[in-house]
Design a protein around this motif. Structure first.
Motif: not given
Length: 252
Positions: A239-240, A242-243
């Protein structure tokens, strides 16, 4: 707190948070930063963490010899390789890095696929000999035996004279802060030279490499087109990444 207790505490922090900030640990435990740094040096010497400026990150389990790497997450590598092979288009030109995941890509490519493969790995070139429609361009240079790839000035110069639609790079660690990393400076430089000659660069990383780091960064995230991994798409590290604007392609 005894030294053994501090060691367990630091390893627990790495497991829970994915990084250690030395000044924060020192403040929490009421000890000096020098004490924390000494503990981190000891853990790094055992291969249990990768020291970085200000602290440490989890060490990659993939920094081992080429033969030993075949036994690390073979199923995950096959999944990643299958997804990566799907990006190679008929008639296209592919730059394929060395390593065991890249070798798995050669097995995942259709035998009758017509394409051009540029590689600095004699192992990769040999694996493609039974692909009758694949043109193979092997970049020469000094062979690093532990990784079965060529590196050095001659290999970098050869890379500068090719171009491709796609570059697939293997790494030993993938971390939101450290980026994609590897354990050898020359190999990292060669990977950068290869990536610079492709329209798009994808990082190949099975799940055990996610959230870990090695000593040398390969590329900053803004130079990466995407990450191909079999890690859980909802994993906090994924998720990090992707961010940061990186496309993550699931390999299932």
């Amino acid at each position: 707190m005894l030294a053994a207790e501090r060691r367990d505490h630091l390893l627990g922090l790495l497991a829970r948070k994915g990084k250690i900030v030395a000044k924060d640990v020192a403040a929490d435990l009421g000890i000096s930063e020098d004490s924390v740094r000494r503990d981190l040096r000891d853990l790094a010497s055992e291969g249990l963490c990768q020291r970085v400026y200000g602290g440490a990150l989890p060490a990659s389990p993939a920094v081992v010899g080429y033969d030993a790497r075949h036994a690390v997450a073979p199923g995950g590598k096959r999944k990643v390789a299958s997804a990566a092979a799907g990006l190679v288009r008929p008639g296209g030109a592919l730059i394929l890095d060395g390593g065991t995941t890249a070798l798995a890509v050669t097995h995942a490519l259709p035998r009758d696929l017509a394409c051009t493969v540029v590689t600095h790995s004699p192992t990769i070139a040999a694996a493609l000999l039974d692909h009758p429609q694949a043109e193979i361009l092997l970049l020469g240079g000094r062979v690093i035996k532990r990784s079965a790839v060529t590196c050095g000035a001659a290999a970098v110069e050869a890379a500068q004279n090719v171009s491709a639609d796609l570059c697939l790079l293997g790494v030993t660690g993938v971390h939101p802060e450290a980026g994609p990393t590897t354990g050898d400076a020359e190999e990292a430089a060669m990977k950068r030279a290869l990536a610079a000659r492709a329209a798009g660069t994808y990082i190949l990383a099975s799940s055990e490499k996610i959230g870990t780091a090695s000593r040398f960064r390969v590329l900053p995230w803004d130079k990466v087109s995407g990450l191909i991994t079999d890690a859980d798409p909802h994993d906090a590290v994924i998720e990090q990444i992707k961010a940061l604007g990186v496309e993550v392609l699931p390999a299932g």
